[in-house]
Scaffold this active site. Structure first.
Site, PDB file in Angstrom:
ATOM      1  N   ASP A 182      -2.232   5.145  -5.921  1.00  0.00           N
ATOM      2  CA  ASP A 182      -2.428   4.419  -4.665  1.00  0.00           C
ATOM      3  C   ASP A 182      -2.550   2.937  -4.970  1.00  0.00           C
ATOM      4  O   ASP A 182      -3.564   2.470  -5.484  1.00  0.00           O
ATOM      5  CB  ASP A 182      -3.685   4.923  -3.949  1.00  0.00           C
ATOM      6  CG  ASP A 182      -3.884   4.249  -2.587  1.00  0.00           C
ATOM      7  OD1 ASP A 182      -2.957   3.535  -2.139  1.00  0.00           O
ATOM      8  OD2 ASP A 182      -4.952   4.423  -1.986  1.00  0.00           O
ATOM      9  N   ASP A 212       0.829  -1.205   0.000  1.00  0.00           N
ATOM     10  CA  ASP A 212       0.000   0.000   0.000  1.00  0.00           C
ATOM     11  C   ASP A 212       0.862   1.252   0.000  1.00  0.00           C
ATOM     12  O   ASP A 212       1.488   1.589   1.011  1.00  0.00           O
ATOM     13  CB  ASP A 212      -0.915  -0.014   1.227  1.00  0.00           C
ATOM     14  CG  ASP A 212      -1.959   1.096   1.171  1.00  0.00           C
ATOM     15  OD1 ASP A 212      -1.980   1.850   0.184  1.00  0.00           O
ATOM     16  OD2 ASP A 212      -2.764   1.201   2.113  1.00  0.00           O
TER      17      ASP A 212
END
Length: 648
Positions: free
Chosen positions: A315, A119
Site C-alpha cells: 500500500d 495511493d
C-alpha cells in the site's frame, strides 16, 4: 498515514456452420463490404494501440481448404502491438514529515493543478470541489467546474449511487485511520505534466463535498487512486487503450524524498525481481511472501503467517510496515540480536512504544555497517534485499539514533507493507502479467538509470481536448538473427462456438483471457481478428502476436502454442458452450523497409500540414475570441529534498 479502504464441453463443429461461413465470405468478397445483415462483424482492439487502424477485409476460401485473410500481408503492420506512450511524473514530499508522496495532476480546460497522494489502496481519484463546505485548507485552490469548458457531470445511472438533487453520481470512501471523503463524480480532461509523453485524456474523478479526519487536515489536495476498480485512473487509461496495464512507483531515500512515477509500461531492468500478485486473492495489490531473512538467517515462521486475511499487501499510501503478531516478534528479536552493540532507547513520541537504538552513524549511507540486511523471499525463490533505510526511520530527538519502522499489526493477520519498505526501490505493478517487480535503485536518478530520455515531447496546449492519443511512432526494437531458427511473427487459428453473437460479445475480453492462460501467453498477445455470427453459432479468427517488446514469437514458445492447439489442450468454461479450434497457421514477421516504417508518419505530417493551412485563419479567429481556453500547461515543480526533523 494508512490509506487502505476496507471496503464437460462437447467438441464439435457443424458442416452447416462452415457452409454458411464460406457462402457469406464469398458474398462479402463480391460486395467488397461486410454489410450482410446475417453476418455481424465485431471490430475490437484487444491489446492494440488505438492510434492504429484495425482493418477487417473480406475472407475467402482458398484451394487449401483454409480461411485466409486477404489483407493479411498488407494489414499486419497496423495490427502489430506497438509500445504505448506512458506518463512520466515526478513525486514530491516524503515519509517522515508528510507521511505520503504526492504527484501533480491537472484537471480541466484551462487546467487547474492539484497535489495528490499516490495511493495503491484507493480506487478513486478526487479533489476538493468549489461547492465543498467541509473541506480543509490544502495546497492548491479547490476545483471549479464552472471554469472548465470541458467538464461534464456524471449523470445518475443504474451503476452508481445518486444525488437526487443534482441528478449526479456520487462516491464515498472511508479509510482505516477513520478519515473519509464523499462527493459527486465528474468527467474532464486530465493531463500529467511536462515529462509525460501521454497526451491529456478524459477521465472520471471525484469532486469532494466533504472531508473528515486526516483528509481534512493534510496539506495535499486529495488522492490519486491507483488500485483495482472501474474508477481507478489506471483502469480508465487501460480501458481506453492508451497505456499498457502497468504502472511504477519509485520512492526517494531517507534523506532525499521525492521520486518518480510512471503510468503505463516500462522495459524492466534485467535484474528486477518479481513476485506473483493474485488479483483474486484480495482487492489490494498483494505478493506471495514466504520468508523473511535477517542477516541471512531465516525467521522461524510458517509461510502461512504471511497469508492471513488479505495476505501480504503493498500500500503506497501507508507510511510504515505492519506484520502479524508472531512475525513481528520474530523480526524484532532478530534485529535486537544483531545490533547488541547499540543502546536501546525510548522513541521520540511518548505516546508510542517505539523500538529505537542509539550509537549509530548519523550518515544513513553507513547504516549497513551497524544494522543487518533484511531479505523478503517470494514463493518463486526470488528475494527483495532491503537496506536499513527500508525498515528504519530517523529518531527526531537524538542524533545517530534510529527506530524500527515495522510494527505489529494489532490482531489483524494481514501483512501490510507501506512506503518505507520500498524507499529507493522501483516497484512495477505489472497488472497484465499478475506480478510485481522490485529493483533497488536511486529513485532521484531513475530516468538516467533506466536510460530513458530526459527530453520529453512537447505537451499539447489546453485547446487539444479531444479524446485521442499521440502517435509517437517509437523506434522498433532490433531483430536478432538466430541461425537455423524460423522467425514466427503471428500464429492464427479459428474457433467455432455454439453461442450467438449477442450473448458472446460482452464476454470477448474474458474469452481472450482464458485463451491466453491456456496457451501460456500474455493476454495482450491475444488479438481478435474477425468475428462472424449466424443464428446461434459464431466463427472467430484469433491471432497470437509477439510480446510488446519483441518482433517475433520465440521458437520454443511458438512450438508450445502449436502443440497445445494440435492436441486440443485448450479448455474453456462451460459457459462458452460447444467449441472447436482448427486451421492454425503461422506467418513470418514482416520485413519492413525504411519507407514502410515511416509511411504513416510521412502521410500524417502531410495531412496535418494541409489541414493547418486550410484552418489557420479560422483557428486564429477562435484564439482571439477565447484566449483563456488556450493557456499552456504549467511545468511540474522539481522534487524537493526530504525535510526530516532536526535533532536537538
Amino acid at each position: 498515514m494508512a490509506r487502505a479502504p476496507f471496503a464437460t464441453v462437447t467438441v464439435a463443429v457443424s458442416i452447416i456452420l462452415l457452409s454458411f461461413a464460406v457462402e457469406s465470405c464469398l458474398s462479402i468478397m463480391h460486395q467488397n463490404l461486410m454489410i450482410n445483415t446475417n453476418y455481424t462483424p465485431l471490430i475490437l482492439n484487444h491489446g492494440l494501440d488505438t492510434t492504429t487502424t484495425t482493418m477487417f477485409m473480406p475472407l475467402y476460401f482458398n484451394d487449401s481448404n483454409k480461411f485466409v485473410n486477404s489483407a493479411s500481408k498488407h494489414s499486419r503492420r497496423h495490427l502489430q502491438t506497438r509500445r504505448r506512450p506512458n506518463a512520466r511524473m515526478p513525486l514530491h514530499d516524503d515519509l517522515l514529515i508528510n507521511g505520503y508522496y504526492t504527484t501533480r495532476l491537472w484537471i480541466g480546460t484551462p487546467p487547474q493543478r492539484f497535489a495528490l497522494i499516490v495511493d495503491t489502496g484507493s480506487t478513486v481519484t478526487y479533489v476538493p470541489c468549489a461547492t465543498c463546505e467541509q473541506c480543509g485548507k490544502h495546497q492548491d485552490p479547490k476545483f471549479q467546474p464552472d471554469l472548465s469548458s470541458t467538464y461534464q457531470p456524471v449523470k445518475c445511472n443504474i451503476d452508481c449511487s445518486c444525488d437526487n438533487d443534482r441528478k449526479q453520481c456520487t462516491y464515498e470512501r472511508q479509510y482505516a485511520e477513520m478519515s473519509s471523503s464523499s462527493g459527486v463524480l465528474g468527467e474532464d480532461i486530465v493531463s500529467f505534466g511536462k515529462q509525460s509523453e501521454l497526451s491529456p485524456q478524459r477521465a472520471v474523478f471525484g469532486c469532494e463535498n466533504m472531508e473528515t479526519g486526516d483528509l481534512y487536515s493534510q496539506h495535499a489536495d486529495g488522492i490519486m487512486g491507483l488500485g483495482h476498480g472501474d474508477l481507478s485512473i489506471v483502469d480508465q487509461l487501460v480501458d481506453k487503450g492508451v497505456i499498457s496495464d502497468s504502472f511504477s512507483l519509485c520512492y526517494g531515500g531517507m534523506d532525499v524524498g521525492g521520486g518518480a512515477m510512471v503510468l503505463g509500461g516500462i522495459i524492466p531492468p534485467s535484474d528486477m525481481v518479481f513476485a506473483r500478485s493474485d488479483p483474486d486473492r484480495s482487492p489490494y495489490y498483494n505478493i506471495d511472501l514466504k520468508e523473511i531473512h535477517v542477516a541471512g538467517k531465516v525467521l522461524p515462521l510458517s509461510p502461512k503467517v504471511f497469508d492471513g486475511k488479505h495476505g501480504t499487501v503493498l500500500d503506497s499510501g501507508t507510511t510504515y510496515a505492519y506484520l502479524p503478531e508472531s512475525a513481528f516478534a520474530a523480526f524484532k528479536d532478530a534485529i535486537i540480536k544483531e545490533v547488541h552493540s547499540l543502546k536501546q532507547i525510548k522513541g521520540p513520541d511518548p505516546n508510542y512504544n517505539d523500538i529505537c537504538f542509539s550509537g549509530s552513524s548519523s550518515d544513513n549511507l553507513q547504516l549497513s555497517e551497524t544494522f543487518p540486511s533484511v531479505d523478503m523471499v517470494f514463493s518463486n525463490g526470488q528475494k527483495l534485499s532491503m537496506s536499513p533505510e527500508n525498515y528504519l526511520f530517523r529518531h527526531s530527538k537524538v542524533r545517530g539514533a534510529y527506530c524500527l519502522g515495522i510494527f505489529q499489526n494489532g490482531k489483524d493477520p494481514t501483512t501490510l507493507l507501506g512506503g518505507i519498505v520500498v524507499r529507493n526501490t522501483l516497484v512495477t505493478y505489472d497488472r497484465e502479467h499478475e506480478k510485481i517487480g522490485f529493483w533497488k535503485t536511486n529513485c532521484s536518478e531513475l530516468w538516467e538509470r533506466l536510460h530513458m530520455s530526459t527530453s520529453p515531447p512537447p505537451l499539447p496546449t489546453s485547446s487539444n481536448t479531444t479524446n485521442t492519443t499521440t502517435d509517437m511512432a517509437p523506434s522498433e526494437p532490433p531483430q536478432y538473427d538466430i541461425p537455423g531458427v524460423i522467425k514466427i511473427g503471428i500464429i492464427t487459428f479459428y474457433m467455432s462456438v455454439s453461442v450467438k453473437y449477442s450473448d458472446l460479445k460482452p464476454h470477448i475480453s474474458e474469452l481472450a483471457k482464458f485463451i491466453s492462460k491456456e496457451l501460456a501467453v500474455n493476454v495482450s498477445q491475444v488479438h481478435l481478428m474477425n468475428f462472424m455470427s449466424k443464428g446461434n453459432d459464431s466463427l472467430i479468427r484469433w491471432a497470437i502476436f509477439p510480446p510488446e517488446s519483441d518482433d517475433y514469437i520465440a521458437n520454443a514458445t511458438a512450438m508450445d502454442i502449436i502443440a497445445r492447439l494440435n492436441e486440443n489442450r485448450v479448455h474453456l468454461p462451460d459457459s462458452f458452450g460447444s467449441y472447436k479450434l482448427f486451421q492454425w497457421n503461422i506467418e513470418p514477421p514482416p520485413v519492413r523497409t525504411w519507407w514502410q516504417q515511416h509511411l504513416v508518419v510521412i502521410v500524417s505530417i502531410s495531412v496535418v500540414m494541409i489541414v493547418l493551412g486550410l484552418l489557420a485563419s479560422g483557428l486564429w479567429f477562435l484564439w482571439r475570441r477565447n484566449k483563456q481556453s488556450l493557456v499552456s500547461y504549467k511545468p511540474v515543480d522539481s522534487a524537493v529534498p526530504e525535510q526530516e526533523l532536526q535533532p536537538i
